[in-house]
Write a protein that holds these residues in place. Structure first.
Motif, PDB file in Angstrom:
ATOM      1  N   ARG A  12    -103.197  59.174  11.991  1.00  0.00           N
ATOM      2  CA  ARG A  12    -103.698  59.398  12.974  1.00  0.00           C
ATOM      3  C   ARG A  12    -103.877  60.916  13.370  1.00  0.00           C
ATOM      4  O   ARG A  12    -103.255  61.610  12.954  1.00  0.00           O
ATOM      5  CB  ARG A  12    -103.291  58.614  14.394  1.00  0.00           C
ATOM      6  CG  ARG A  12    -101.845  58.818  14.531  1.00  0.00           C
ATOM      7  CD  ARG A  12    -101.279  57.810  15.644  1.00  0.00           C
ATOM      8  NE  ARG A  12     -99.921  57.866  15.235  1.00  0.00           N
ATOM      9  CZ  ARG A  12     -99.496  57.014  14.490  1.00  0.00           C
ATOM     10  NH1 ARG A  12    -100.065  55.867  14.120  1.00  0.00           N
ATOM     11  NH2 ARG A  12     -97.950  56.926  14.440  1.00  0.00           N
ATOM     12  N   ASN A  13    -104.933  61.242  14.064  1.00  0.00           N
ATOM     13  CA  ASN A  13    -105.090  62.546  14.993  1.00  0.00           C
ATOM     14  C   ASN A  13    -105.233  63.892  13.974  1.00  0.00           C
ATOM     15  O   ASN A  13    -104.984  64.645  14.098  1.00  0.00           O
ATOM     16  CB  ASN A  13    -103.892  62.874  15.813  1.00  0.00           C
ATOM     17  CG  ASN A  13    -103.552  61.869  16.873  1.00  0.00           C
ATOM     18  OD1 ASN A  13    -104.544  61.323  17.563  1.00  0.00           O
ATOM     19  ND2 ASN A  13    -102.398  61.382  17.193  1.00  0.00           N
ATOM     20  N   GLY A  52    -102.368  68.802  12.818  1.00  0.00           N
ATOM     21  CA  GLY A  52    -103.341  67.790  13.520  1.00  0.00           C
ATOM     22  C   GLY A  52    -104.092  68.382  14.840  1.00  0.00           C
ATOM     23  O   GLY A  52    -103.797  69.403  14.891  1.00  0.00           O
ATOM     24  N   ASN A  53    -104.667  67.263  15.760  1.00  0.00           N
ATOM     25  CA  ASN A  53    -105.324  67.603  16.524  1.00  0.00           C
ATOM     26  C   ASN A  53    -104.476  68.598  17.727  1.00  0.00           C
ATOM     27  O   ASN A  53    -105.113  69.535  18.321  1.00  0.00           O
ATOM     28  CB  ASN A  53    -105.769  66.342  17.492  1.00  0.00           C
ATOM     29  CG  ASN A  53    -106.735  65.570  16.699  1.00  0.00           C
ATOM     30  OD1 ASN A  53    -107.233  66.335  15.417  1.00  0.00           O
ATOM     31  ND2 ASN A  53    -106.977  64.374  17.013  1.00  0.00           N
ATOM     32  N   ASN A  54    -103.114  68.325  17.924  1.00  0.00           N
ATOM     33  CA  ASN A  54    -102.280  68.981  18.864  1.00  0.00           C
ATOM     34  C   ASN A  54    -101.132  69.811  18.507  1.00  0.00           C
ATOM     35  O   ASN A  54    -100.674  70.610  19.265  1.00  0.00           O
ATOM     36  CB  ASN A  54    -101.961  67.928  19.780  1.00  0.00           C
ATOM     37  CG  ASN A  54    -103.018  67.068  20.601  1.00  0.00           C
ATOM     38  OD1 ASN A  54    -104.093  67.858  20.969  1.00  0.00           O
ATOM     39  ND2 ASN A  54    -103.004  66.003  20.811  1.00  0.00           N
ATOM     40  N   GLU A  89    -103.669  64.619  11.574  1.00  0.00           N
ATOM     41  CA  GLU A  89    -102.330  65.112  11.224  1.00  0.00           C
ATOM     42  C   GLU A  89    -102.110  65.618   9.869  1.00  0.00           C
ATOM     43  O   GLU A  89    -102.776  64.917   8.864  1.00  0.00           O
ATOM     44  CB  GLU A  89    -100.973  64.205  11.731  1.00  0.00           C
ATOM     45  CG  GLU A  89    -101.050  64.120  13.225  1.00  0.00           C
ATOM     46  CD  GLU A  89    -100.407  62.861  13.688  1.00  0.00           C
ATOM     47  OE1 GLU A  89    -100.499  62.560  14.993  1.00  0.00           O
ATOM     48  OE2 GLU A  89     -99.821  62.112  12.838  1.00  0.00           O
TER      49      GLU A  89
END
Length: 283
Positions: A57-58, A258-260, A60
């Protein structure tokens, strides 16, 4: 000799009493109902935990795999590594990022109790030490057993990542909004600098995250400091289902990038996310 034996017995009973006393959380009426002390073997106990595998997910960067999670000296150690591994699901023509990356440049682990331990309401305590280097995204979280995300409900007891470039400790809850895969969030975002000001050695120490979950609310604490309180009267999905009025299972993972997570390219590896114990109490 008799005096020595009596002293030993009294001393032993005292130690046992102290060991038992530590299992009393704040608030009366709660009893320990489930615990993972990571003391039974060198490997993660398959009776309690399952592994995620691959990209998840994301966006990553890490490839999740079993070898990166081990039990060492009575603690779970999830190790993030910079290493190149083949994506066994690779398909160059696929538009899904999980499929069109030929290789992963990092590895880590993600474990969960789905189908092995789930609970509804109570107090969960996790004592852990996190690495706060650039690119690290450790988490302690839960997901509801019914419905796809976010309709199942997500509780982030702990997340650490970059928010607009600033290192941040988060305590969140998410549920469904209108539209597929759209979530409503109740977020608490505390700059990590706040914790460093209180204790410059904070990253090198273990800390206690606690989630107190009742039918009315979710309260998330870090070292007895309340970070977020979520009113469950308003966490209702568009179809009327409240995902925090159902059992949840536990997840522990170390994501990378990833996104964060931020860019880990300048970070020195390996990195460790260490969990001392997970305990659940209920009335």
């Amino acid at each position: 000799m008799i005096k020595h034996i009596l002293f030993f017995l009294v001393f032993s009973l005292g130690i046992a009493h102290l060991a038992q006393a530590q299992f009393n959380p704040s608030g009366t009426g709660y009893k320990l109902v489930w615990q993972e002390e990571f003391e039974n073997s060198e490997q993660v106990d398959p009776a309690f935990w399952s592994f995620e595998n691959g990209f998840k997910r994301n966006n990553e960067l890490q490839w999740y795999q079993e070898p990166n999670a081990n039990v060492v000296d009575g603690r779970l150690v999830i190790t993030g590594k910079r290493e190149k591994v083949k994506n066994t699901n690779f398909d160059a023509e696929n538009t899904d990022w999980r499929r069109n990356r030929e290789f992963a440049e990092y590895t880590s682990s993600s474990i969960n109790t789905r189908g092995k331990y789930e609970f509804q309401y109570g107090i969960m305590e996790v004592r852990a030490k996190i690495d706060t280097a650039m690119g690290m995204w450790p988490a302690i979280w839960t997901l509801g057993v019914n419905n796809p995300w976010p309709s199942n409900g997500e509780i982030d007891v702990m997340e650490f990542y970059r928010v607009k470039g600033e290192a941040t400790i988060l305590a969140n809850a998410a549920w469904a909004d209108e539209g597929q895969y759209n979530a409503k969030w109740d977020n608490a975002k505390i700059p990590f600098s706040n914790f460093l000001q209180k204790d410059p050695d904070w990253p090198n120490k273990f800390h206690l995250w606690r989630m107190e979950w009742t039918e009315q609310s979710i309260k998330i604490y870090l070292d007895d400091e309340l970070l977020n309180e979520v009113d469950l009267a308003r966490t209702v999905n568009p179809d009327g289902f409240n995902p925090f009025h159902q059992p949840h299972y536990i997840l522990l993972n170390l994501a990378i990038g990833g996104n964060n997570g931020g860019d880990p390219s300048a970070t020195t590896f390996p990195k460790e996310y260490v969990v001392d114990y997970v305990r659940v109490y209920q009335k």
